[in-house]
Design a protein around this motif. Structure first.
Motif, PDB file in Angstrom:
ATOM      1  N   GLY A  54     -12.902 -19.698  16.188  1.00  0.00           N
ATOM      2  CA  GLY A  54     -13.650 -18.788  15.320  1.00  0.00           C
ATOM      3  C   GLY A  54     -14.845 -19.510  14.724  1.00  0.00           C
ATOM      4  N   LEU A  55     -16.013 -19.088  15.109  1.00  0.00           N
ATOM      5  CA  LEU A  55     -17.241 -19.760  14.691  1.00  0.00           C
ATOM      6  C   LEU A  55     -17.751 -19.175  13.376  1.00  0.00           C
ATOM      7  N   ILE A  56     -17.892 -20.039  12.381  1.00  0.00           N
ATOM      8  CA  ILE A  56     -18.403 -19.605  11.080  1.00  0.00           C
ATOM      9  C   ILE A  56     -19.739 -20.307  10.839  1.00  0.00           C
ATOM     10  N   GLU A  57     -20.801 -19.533  10.929  1.00  0.00           N
ATOM     11  CA  GLU A  57     -22.147 -20.091  10.775  1.00  0.00           C
ATOM     12  C   GLU A  57     -22.476 -20.029   9.288  1.00  0.00           C
ATOM     13  N   PHE A  58     -22.219 -21.135   8.584  1.00  0.00           N
ATOM     14  CA  PHE A  58     -22.193 -21.041   7.118  1.00  0.00           C
ATOM     15  C   PHE A  58     -23.502 -21.345   6.420  1.00  0.00           C
ATOM     16  N   THR A  59     -24.457 -21.911   7.137  1.00  0.00           N
ATOM     17  CA  THR A  59     -25.796 -22.078   6.541  1.00  0.00           C
ATOM     18  C   THR A  59     -26.830 -22.161   7.658  1.00  0.00           C
ATOM     19  N   ASN A  60     -27.981 -21.527   7.436  1.00  0.00           N
ATOM     20  CA  ASN A  60     -29.047 -21.684   8.427  1.00  0.00           C
ATOM     21  C   ASN A  60     -30.224 -22.454   7.840  1.00  0.00           C
ATOM     22  N   TYR A  61     -29.987 -23.119   6.700  1.00  0.00           N
ATOM     23  CA  TYR A  61     -30.997 -24.071   6.217  1.00  0.00           C
ATOM     24  C   TYR A  61     -30.897 -25.307   7.090  1.00  0.00           C
ATOM     25  N   CYS A  62     -32.043 -25.882   7.463  1.00  0.00           N
ATOM     26  CA  CYS A  62     -31.989 -27.102   8.272  1.00  0.00           C
ATOM     27  C   CYS A  62     -33.181 -27.974   7.968  1.00  0.00           C
ATOM     28  N   LYS A  63     -32.901 -29.280   7.818  1.00  0.00           N
ATOM     29  CA  LYS A  63     -33.990 -30.198   7.519  1.00  0.00           C
ATOM     30  C   LYS A  63     -34.700 -30.663   8.786  1.00  0.00           C
ATOM     31  N   ASN A  64     -34.113 -30.347   9.923  1.00  0.00           N
ATOM     32  CA  ASN A  64     -34.714 -30.787  11.183  1.00  0.00           C
ATOM     33  C   ASN A  64     -35.704 -29.762  11.724  1.00  0.00           C
ATOM     34  N   ASP A  65     -36.468 -30.217  12.729  1.00  0.00           N
ATOM     35  CA  ASP A  65     -37.534 -29.359  13.237  1.00  0.00           C
ATOM     36  C   ASP A  65     -37.567 -29.347  14.774  1.00  0.00           C
ATOM     37  N   CYS A  66     -36.388 -29.319  15.368  1.00  0.00           N
ATOM     38  CA  CYS A  66     -36.272 -29.325  16.833  1.00  0.00           C
ATOM     39  C   CYS A  66     -37.133 -28.192  17.414  1.00  0.00           C
ATOM     40  N   LEU A  89     -13.852 -18.809   3.148  1.00  0.00           N
ATOM     41  CA  LEU A  89     -12.398 -18.598   3.163  1.00  0.00           C
ATOM     42  C   LEU A  89     -12.049 -17.170   3.585  1.00  0.00           C
ATOM     43  N   ALA A  90     -12.913 -16.222   3.231  1.00  0.00           N
ATOM     44  CA  ALA A  90     -12.678 -14.838   3.669  1.00  0.00           C
ATOM     45  C   ALA A  90     -12.820 -14.734   5.194  1.00  0.00           C
ATOM     46  N   CYS A  91     -13.766 -15.468   5.765  1.00  0.00           N
ATOM     47  CA  CYS A  91     -13.916 -15.497   7.236  1.00  0.00           C
ATOM     48  C   CYS A  91     -12.651 -16.074   7.872  1.00  0.00           C
ATOM     49  N   CYS A  92     -12.148 -17.169   7.293  1.00  0.00           N
ATOM     50  CA  CYS A  92     -10.937 -17.806   7.838  1.00  0.00           C
ATOM     51  C   CYS A  92      -9.759 -16.827   7.777  1.00  0.00           C
ATOM     52  N   LYS A  93      -9.652 -16.111   6.670  1.00  0.00           N
ATOM     53  CA  LYS A  93      -8.537 -15.183   6.502  1.00  0.00           C
ATOM     54  C   LYS A  93      -8.590 -14.103   7.583  1.00  0.00           C
ATOM     55  N   ASP A 115     -21.543 -34.246   0.635  1.00  0.00           N
ATOM     56  CA  ASP A 115     -20.230 -34.665   1.127  1.00  0.00           C
ATOM     57  C   ASP A 115     -19.127 -34.212   0.175  1.00  0.00           C
ATOM     58  N   GLU A 116     -19.451 -34.219  -1.103  1.00  0.00           N
ATOM     59  CA  GLU A 116     -18.480 -33.789  -2.103  1.00  0.00           C
ATOM     60  C   GLU A 116     -18.101 -32.318  -1.883  1.00  0.00           C
ATOM     61  N   LYS A 117     -19.115 -31.484  -1.713  1.00  0.00           N
ATOM     62  CA  LYS A 117     -18.847 -30.056  -1.489  1.00  0.00           C
ATOM     63  C   LYS A 117     -18.103 -29.849  -0.167  1.00  0.00           C
ATOM     64  N   LEU A 118     -18.551 -30.586   0.868  1.00  0.00           N
ATOM     65  CA  LEU A 118     -17.939 -30.399   2.183  1.00  0.00           C
ATOM     66  C   LEU A 118     -16.485 -30.848   2.203  1.00  0.00           C
ATOM     67  N   THR A 119     -16.211 -32.010   1.601  1.00  0.00           N
ATOM     68  CA  THR A 119     -14.822 -32.484   1.636  1.00  0.00           C
ATOM     69  C   THR A 119     -13.917 -31.542   0.833  1.00  0.00           C
ATOM     70  N   ALA A 120     -14.445 -30.997  -0.268  1.00  0.00           N
ATOM     71  CA  ALA A 120     -13.644 -30.044  -1.046  1.00  0.00           C
ATOM     72  C   ALA A 120     -13.351 -28.800  -0.194  1.00  0.00           C
ATOM     73  N   LEU A 121     -14.358 -28.347   0.521  1.00  0.00           N
ATOM     74  CA  LEU A 121     -14.194 -27.167   1.381  1.00  0.00           C
ATOM     75  C   LEU A 121     -13.180 -27.432   2.502  1.00  0.00           C
ATOM     76  N   ILE A 122     -13.310 -28.597   3.135  1.00  0.00           N
ATOM     77  CA  ILE A 122     -12.391 -28.958   4.226  1.00  0.00           C
ATOM     78  C   ILE A 122     -10.945 -29.008   3.710  1.00  0.00           C
ATOM     79  N   ARG A 123     -10.763 -29.680   2.564  1.00  0.00           N
ATOM     80  CA  ARG A 123      -9.423 -29.770   1.975  1.00  0.00           C
ATOM     81  C   ARG A 123      -8.837 -28.398   1.697  1.00  0.00           C
ATOM     82  N   LYS A 124      -9.680 -27.547   1.156  1.00  0.00           N
ATOM     83  CA  LYS A 124      -9.223 -26.207   0.792  1.00  0.00           C
ATOM     84  C   LYS A 124      -8.777 -25.437   2.047  1.00  0.00           C
ATOM     85  N   ILE A 125      -9.598 -25.467   3.075  1.00  0.00           N
ATOM     86  CA  ILE A 125      -9.257 -24.723   4.304  1.00  0.00           C
ATOM     87  C   ILE A 125      -7.956 -25.270   4.898  1.00  0.00           C
ATOM     88  N   LYS A 126      -7.824 -26.609   4.909  1.00  0.00           N
ATOM     89  CA  LYS A 126      -6.616 -27.194   5.500  1.00  0.00           C
ATOM     90  C   LYS A 126      -5.370 -26.961   4.637  1.00  0.00           C
TER      91      LYS A 126
END
Ligand code: 5AD
Ligand code: FES
Length: 348
Positions: A54-66, A89-93, A115-126
């Motif tokens: 299940g693909l969750i496209e959670f942000t389309n902000y990007c610092k890169n310029d490919c 979390l609603a997407c996961c549900k 990293d703080e936000k991401l690790t909190a999110l990962i922990r929560k999902i798991k």
């Protein structure tokens, strides 16, 4: 030609020269031969089971310029969005109820998600879904960051190398990015114990046979658990807006070669493949692919995650895609399974 295909099947490796021949001297007949053989290998390893992510496209902000990508930072026409933890979390549900046991968090390289936000999110999902695998696809990070995500519970990481040759890499990316850094990120991910996915676009601008030979050799050397390939498709608001797309035939042939070279690899039939041909994903599976990745993002943001023009499924609810894919897979004798779908280390 068939001899080289058989050799790849038996020995799972060819020399650069042999790959060059295989990629140059093609015919419809040999293409089909490779695809049928790859289909058999897929069946030997994975049976008729197709894994879903299940693909969750959670942000389309990007610092890169490919230069190829629709959500590159210079694209002022992209309407930017970020999903909140609650949205994700609603997407996961929703996904869990539809039988998904792998979630892929994909996004641009967005500094908002520290990293703080991401690790909190990962922990929560798991914590909520301990029986699910979590895949990240959020670009190039430091070893420390990758380690922190792993410790938080991430299982897999997708980072396409895009092209294995520096010279070609330069033509697809601005100077601040490098092929070497990308490859190093992949080696780090493997070292840290992620099931790691690399991959490239088929028919990206300026791609040559020599570039592709390097792609295959690099993938052999890296020995990733997953490989993502799909056709390049132009996006109207990028420097490559007039470039032509990668072809169905090339993509199917390369999928087949990947299955022969890396028999156990997790190999998706991508959305981009389904975009260039209505039966693209089915043909992908019949050429060796064993994974599909339907979209779980809220329909309200789907059209904003436009990496390329014409992307399919941007108006469909997750459940519609889930059932659509089940039907499509059944029609070709396959079955979508409710399973984490981990890499299989040994041939069954
Ligand atoms: N066409 C096809 N694939 C693309 N990607 C980015 N832009 C395009 C495009 N225009 C692919 C890249 C990236 C993945 C998330 O999407 O390979 O790694
Ligand atoms: Fe999305 Fe068919 S998979 S509508």
């Amino acid at each position: 030609m068939k001899k080289l295909i058989d050799k790849l099947h038996q020995e799972q490796i060819l020399s650069a020269e042999e790959f060059r021949t295989l990629l140059t001297d093609r015919s419809e007949e040999t293409d089909l031969y490779a695809r049928e053989l790859a289909d058999q290998v897929r069946q030997q390893v994975y049976g008729n089971q197709i894994y879903v992510r299940g693909l969750i496209e959670f942000t389309n902000y990007c610092k890169n310029d490919c230069y190829y990508c629709g959500i590159r930072r210079s694209n002022r026409n992209a309407q930017r969005y970020r999903l909140t933890e609650e949205d994700i979390l609603a997407c996961c549900k929703e996904g869990y109820e539809l039988g998904f046991r792998t979630f892929v968090l994909q996004g641009g390289e967005d500094g908002y998600y520290t990293d703080e936000k991401l690790t909190a999110l990962i922990r929560k999902i798991k914590e909520v879904y301990p029986d699910c695998a979590l895949t990240l696809s959020i670009g190039e990070k430091s070893e420390e960051s990758y380690r922190a995500y792993k410790e938080a519970g991430a299982d897999r990481y997708l980072l396409r190398h895009e092209t294995a040759r520096e010279e070609h890499y330069r033509k697809l990316h601005p100077e601040e990015m490098s092929c070497e850094n990308r490859k190093n990120c992949l080696r780090t991910l493997k070292k840290l114990g992620y099931q790691t996915g690399a991959g490239f676009m088929v028919g990206s601008p300026y791609q040559t046979i020599d570039d592709l030979v390097e792609d295959f050799l690099f993938l052999k050397e890296l020995d990733p658990e997953m490989v993502g390939i799909g056709p390049f498709i132009s996006h109207q608001d990028t420097p490559f807006h007039d470039e032509k797309s990668g072809t169905l035939e090339d993509t199917l042939f390369y999928l087949a070669l990947l299955r022969l070279m890396l028999p156990n690899v997790l190999l998706p039939a991508t959305t981009a493949l389904g975009t260039i041909c209505p039966k693209g994903r089915e043909l992908g599976v019949k050429s060796g692919a064993n994974v599909v990745m339907p979209n779980l993002s809220p329909v309200s943001v789907r059209k904003k995650y436009m990496l390329y023009d014409g992307k399919i499924c941007t108006g469909d609810e997750a459940a519609e895609c889930r059932f659509c894919l089940s039907r499509r897979m059944e029609l070709i004798g396959c079955q979508i399974v409710t399973d984490r779908g981990d890499y299989k280390k040994v041939l069954q």
